[in-house]
Design a protein around this motif. Structure first.
Motif, mmCIF file in Angstrom:
data_model
loop_
_atom_site.group_PDB
_atom_site.id
_atom_site.type_symbol
_atom_site.label_atom_id
_atom_site.label_comp_id
_atom_site.label_asym_id
_atom_site.label_seq_id
_atom_site.Cartn_x
_atom_site.Cartn_y
_atom_site.Cartn_z
ATOM 1 N N THR A 170 49.950 30.804 34.321
ATOM 2 C CA THR A 170 49.853 29.788 33.272
ATOM 3 C C THR A 170 49.762 28.414 33.920
ATOM 4 N N SER A 171 49.081 27.497 33.225
ATOM 5 C CA SER A 171 48.932 26.134 33.717
ATOM 6 C C SER A 171 48.931 25.182 32.528
ATOM 7 N N TYR A 172 49.570 24.016 32.702
ATOM 8 C CA TYR A 172 49.678 23.078 31.586
ATOM 9 C C TYR A 172 49.574 21.644 32.089
ATOM 10 N N THR A 173 48.813 20.832 31.371
ATOM 11 C CA THR A 173 48.787 19.385 31.562
ATOM 12 C C THR A 173 49.037 18.742 30.198
ATOM 13 N N PRO A 174 49.658 17.549 30.182
ATOM 14 C CA PRO A 174 50.065 16.950 28.903
ATOM 15 C C PRO A 174 48.926 16.751 27.900
ATOM 16 N N ASP A 175 47.702 16.512 28.354
ATOM 17 C CA ASP A 175 46.613 16.214 27.436
ATOM 18 C C ASP A 175 45.764 17.430 27.085
ATOM 19 N N LYS A 176 46.201 18.624 27.502
ATOM 20 C CA LYS A 176 45.419 19.829 27.246
ATOM 21 C C LYS A 176 46.340 20.942 26.757
ATOM 22 N N SER A 177 45.741 21.974 26.162
ATOM 23 C CA SER A 177 46.526 23.114 25.712
ATOM 24 C C SER A 177 46.879 24.013 26.897
ATOM 25 N N LEU A 178 47.835 24.888 26.693
ATOM 26 C CA LEU A 178 48.282 25.793 27.746
ATOM 27 C C LEU A 178 47.159 26.750 28.141
ATOM 28 N N PHE A 179 46.927 26.872 29.443
ATOM 29 C CA PHE A 179 45.945 27.823 29.962
ATOM 30 C C PHE A 179 46.678 29.046 30.491
ATOM 31 N N TRP A 180 46.153 30.233 30.205
ATOM 32 C CA TRP A 180 46.767 31.455 30.730
ATOM 33 C C TRP A 180 45.698 32.399 31.271
ATOM 34 N N ARG A 181 46.128 33.245 32.211
ATOM 35 C CA ARG A 181 45.255 34.264 32.794
ATOM 36 C C ARG A 181 46.106 35.499 33.061
ATOM 37 N N ALA A 182 45.640 36.673 32.663
ATOM 38 C CA ALA A 182 46.368 37.930 32.883
ATOM 39 C C ALA A 182 45.495 38.903 33.659
ATOM 40 N N ARG A 183 46.098 39.567 34.659
ATOM 41 C CA ARG A 183 45.365 40.519 35.490
ATOM 42 C C ARG A 183 46.165 41.816 35.652
ATOM 43 N N PRO A 184 45.943 42.813 34.829
ATOM 44 C CA PRO A 184 46.527 44.146 35.091
ATOM 45 C C PRO A 184 45.641 44.869 36.101
ATOM 46 N N SER A 185 46.267 45.465 37.105
ATOM 47 C CA SER A 185 45.498 46.085 38.192
ATOM 48 C C SER A 185 46.170 47.358 38.669
ATOM 49 N N VAL A 186 45.447 48.091 39.480
ATOM 50 C CA VAL A 186 45.995 49.249 40.172
ATOM 51 C C VAL A 186 45.779 49.053 41.671
ATOM 52 N N MET A 187 46.830 49.289 42.445
ATOM 53 C CA MET A 187 46.762 49.193 43.902
ATOM 54 C C MET A 187 46.537 50.593 44.472
ATOM 55 N N ILE A 188 45.591 50.717 45.360
ATOM 56 C CA ILE A 188 45.233 52.000 45.967
ATOM 57 C C ILE A 188 45.531 51.917 47.454
ATOM 58 N N ARG A 189 46.464 52.760 47.901
ATOM 59 C CA ARG A 189 46.880 52.679 49.300
ATOM 60 C C ARG A 189 47.385 54.034 49.782
ATOM 61 N N ARG A 190 46.847 54.488 50.884
ATOM 62 C CA ARG A 190 47.335 55.716 51.497
ATOM 63 C C ARG A 190 48.682 55.443 52.158
ATOM 64 N N PRO A 191 49.578 56.427 52.203
ATOM 65 C CA PRO A 191 50.884 56.218 52.835
ATOM 66 C C PRO A 191 50.738 55.729 54.276
ATOM 67 N N ASN A 192 51.521 54.702 54.617
ATOM 68 C CA ASN A 192 51.573 54.136 55.973
ATOM 69 C C ASN A 192 50.282 53.427 56.384
ATOM 70 N N SER A 193 49.394 53.175 55.457
ATOM 71 C CA SER A 193 48.167 52.444 55.770
ATOM 72 C C SER A 193 48.403 50.944 55.617
ATOM 73 N N PRO A 194 47.846 50.099 56.511
ATOM 74 C CA PRO A 194 48.011 48.647 56.373
ATOM 75 C C PRO A 194 47.074 48.026 55.343
ATOM 76 N N THR A 195 46.145 48.817 54.806
ATOM 77 C CA THR A 195 45.132 48.290 53.895
ATOM 78 C C THR A 195 45.370 48.777 52.471
#
Length: 220
Positions: A170-195
């Motif tokens: 969320t972001s807000y400035t006094p002269d503007k309305s509240l801005f919002w952004r939502a990101r639902p995601s899935v993380m894909i990672r093999r066990p013990n992988s750095p990536t």
């Protein structure tokens, strides 16, 4: 600039989440590259790209770089340093982050300063370990105004292949309305992988469509 970003992304592919209130161990690093694609109401495609990196310079000091570009129209580049404020053990921890850089719109650029206070806490569930992070920030763009920001991140980090992640900004400035952004995601990672590969959706109040986000995170 597009060629540079593409080259960095390819390097990442050949070689998990942002630390939030956690510092990197000394000499360890984290890099994330992401692209989000949208489709305008008139059928044209729009996109934005980002590059984020942080490095444990000292046990109590993490330094990093944050870059984001919206189709060569506007974007920012920021250098930052993060230090611990307080550690309450199982009740969580606080860190402070100070950053300076530049924000541009088309060919004009201005100075950018940012100060962030972050809270983070790990937790355990029957589905695996997880974490939450809350970031409050003041961001001053010398050509614009003081932006007040509040971000929330939560995710699981179990050893299974897929784990959920939710980011709300969320972001807000006094002269503007509240801005919002939502990101639902899935993380894909093999066990013990750095990536970690991340696939998700992005929705905000300034657009009538939903974007698709693809990211690569790498720890080393």
């Amino acid at each position: 600039m597009k060629g540079v970003i593409l080259h960095i992304a390819l390097l990442l592919i050949a070689t998990p989440a942002w630390s939030g209130a956690w510092l990197r161990e000394k000499d360890s690093a984290f890099v994330a590259a992401a692209v989000t694609a949208f489709k305008d109401p008139d059928g044209r495609y729009d996109y934005k790209s980002s590059l984020y990196a942080e490095w444990g310079y000292r046990p109590n000091l993490t330094i990093g770089f944050d870059f984001e570009e919206h189709r060569d129209v506007y974007g920012h580049a920021l250098l930052f340093a993060r230090a611990p404020v307080a550690d309450f053990g199982k009740w969580g921890r606080f860190t402070a982050e100070f950053g300076a850089g530049a924000h541009h719109r088309h060919k004009r650029a201005w100075a950018l300063y940012k100060m962030t206070l972050s809270y983070g806490k790990g937790f355990e569930t029957s589905w695996g370990n997880g974490w939450i992070a809350v970031d409050t920030a003041l961001e001053y763009r010398t050509h614009d105004a003081m932006f007040r920001k509040l971000d929330f991140t939560a995710g699981l980090s179990s050893q299974r292949l897929l784990n959920p992640l939710l980011q709300i900004e969320t972001s807000y400035t006094p002269d503007k309305s509240l801005f919002w952004r939502a990101r639902p995601s899935v993380m894909i990672r093999r066990p013990n992988s750095p990536t970690t590969w991340v696939l998700g959706l992005e929705r905000n109040d300034a657009r009538s469509d939903t974007g698709i986000k693809f990211a690569i995170w790498n720890e080393f």
